[in-house]
Design a protein around this motif. Sequence first.
Motif, PDB file in Angstrom:
ATOM      1  N   MET A 181      -9.104   8.626  -6.737  1.00  0.00           N
ATOM      2  CA  MET A 181      -7.699   8.793  -6.378  1.00  0.00           C
ATOM      3  C   MET A 181      -7.569   9.291  -4.942  1.00  0.00           C
ATOM      4  N   LEU A 182      -8.414  10.231  -4.544  1.00  0.00           N
ATOM      5  CA  LEU A 182      -8.389  10.725  -3.169  1.00  0.00           C
ATOM      6  C   LEU A 182      -8.625   9.577  -2.189  1.00  0.00           C
ATOM      7  N   LEU A 183      -9.621   8.755  -2.466  1.00  0.00           N
ATOM      8  CA  LEU A 183      -9.923   7.627  -1.583  1.00  0.00           C
ATOM      9  C   LEU A 183      -8.768   6.622  -1.556  1.00  0.00           C
ATOM     10  N   ALA A 184      -8.142   6.380  -2.699  1.00  0.00           N
ATOM     11  CA  ALA A 184      -6.982   5.480  -2.736  1.00  0.00           C
ATOM     12  C   ALA A 184      -5.837   6.051  -1.906  1.00  0.00           C
ATOM     13  N   LEU A 238       1.071   5.143 -11.054  1.00  0.00           N
ATOM     14  CA  LEU A 238       2.023   4.139 -11.549  1.00  0.00           C
ATOM     15  C   LEU A 238       1.554   2.725 -11.203  1.00  0.00           C
ATOM     16  N   ILE A 239       1.073   2.548  -9.973  1.00  0.00           N
ATOM     17  CA  ILE A 239       0.606   1.221  -9.554  1.00  0.00           C
ATOM     18  C   ILE A 239      -0.635   0.813 -10.333  1.00  0.00           C
ATOM     19  N   THR A 259       0.779  -1.241   0.000  1.00  0.00           N
ATOM     20  CA  THR A 259       0.000   0.000   0.000  1.00  0.00           C
ATOM     21  C   THR A 259       0.810   1.290   0.000  1.00  0.00           C
ATOM     22  N   ALA A 260       2.103   1.214   0.233  1.00  0.00           N
ATOM     23  CA  ALA A 260       2.906   2.450   0.311  1.00  0.00           C
ATOM     24  C   ALA A 260       2.775   3.293  -0.953  1.00  0.00           C
ATOM     25  N   GLY A 261       2.680   2.653  -2.082  1.00  0.00           N
ATOM     26  CA  GLY A 261       2.581   3.387  -3.340  1.00  0.00           C
ATOM     27  C   GLY A 261       1.276   4.139  -3.530  1.00  0.00           C
ATOM     28  N   PHE A 262       0.298   3.854  -2.706  1.00  0.00           N
ATOM     29  CA  PHE A 262      -0.990   4.537  -2.836  1.00  0.00           C
ATOM     30  C   PHE A 262      -1.061   5.839  -2.030  1.00  0.00           C
TER      31      PHE A 262
END
Length: 148
Positions: free
Chosen positions: A61-64, A35-36, A24-27
């Motif tokens: 995107m905000l929720l991610a 990118l993910i 989850t770090a990439g989110f």
Amino acid sequence: MTMVSVKSNLYIVRASALYDLIVTAGFITPWTAVLIINGLAALSGALALSRPVPLLDLTGMLLANLLGSVVVVWSLWRLMHPSHRVGLYDALARVLFALWQLYAVAHGASFLLLGFTFFEVGFAIAQMLPLKNLHRKSTTALAAEGGR
């Protein structure tokens, strides 16, 4: 059913935290989340899955990003302060995540989600096994104390 030791349980709590941190770090940021998501979309295409991974709009995107941020903080907490109680709460969260992932797939989300669901269920079960054993031991100890 094999009983898991208390020490093993703390290892499982840390391992699940490390897994979550990596996944989850990439989110956390919109730039890395794109990118993910693009990578998952490419994987979906390469596997010729009938349900592609969609791009996210601004709200998605905000929720991610919010989810990624919360899960990373929760992961860091579990790495620094693993305990049986924390593992139980994490197992509950994993059951909820797995339910919503299955719901999403049942309603048209990409089958790639099921790979994540596998780990959610696996870590949930692994973190609950020793807690059942600990509960049994504490109930037995309480019964023995009551008999004095």
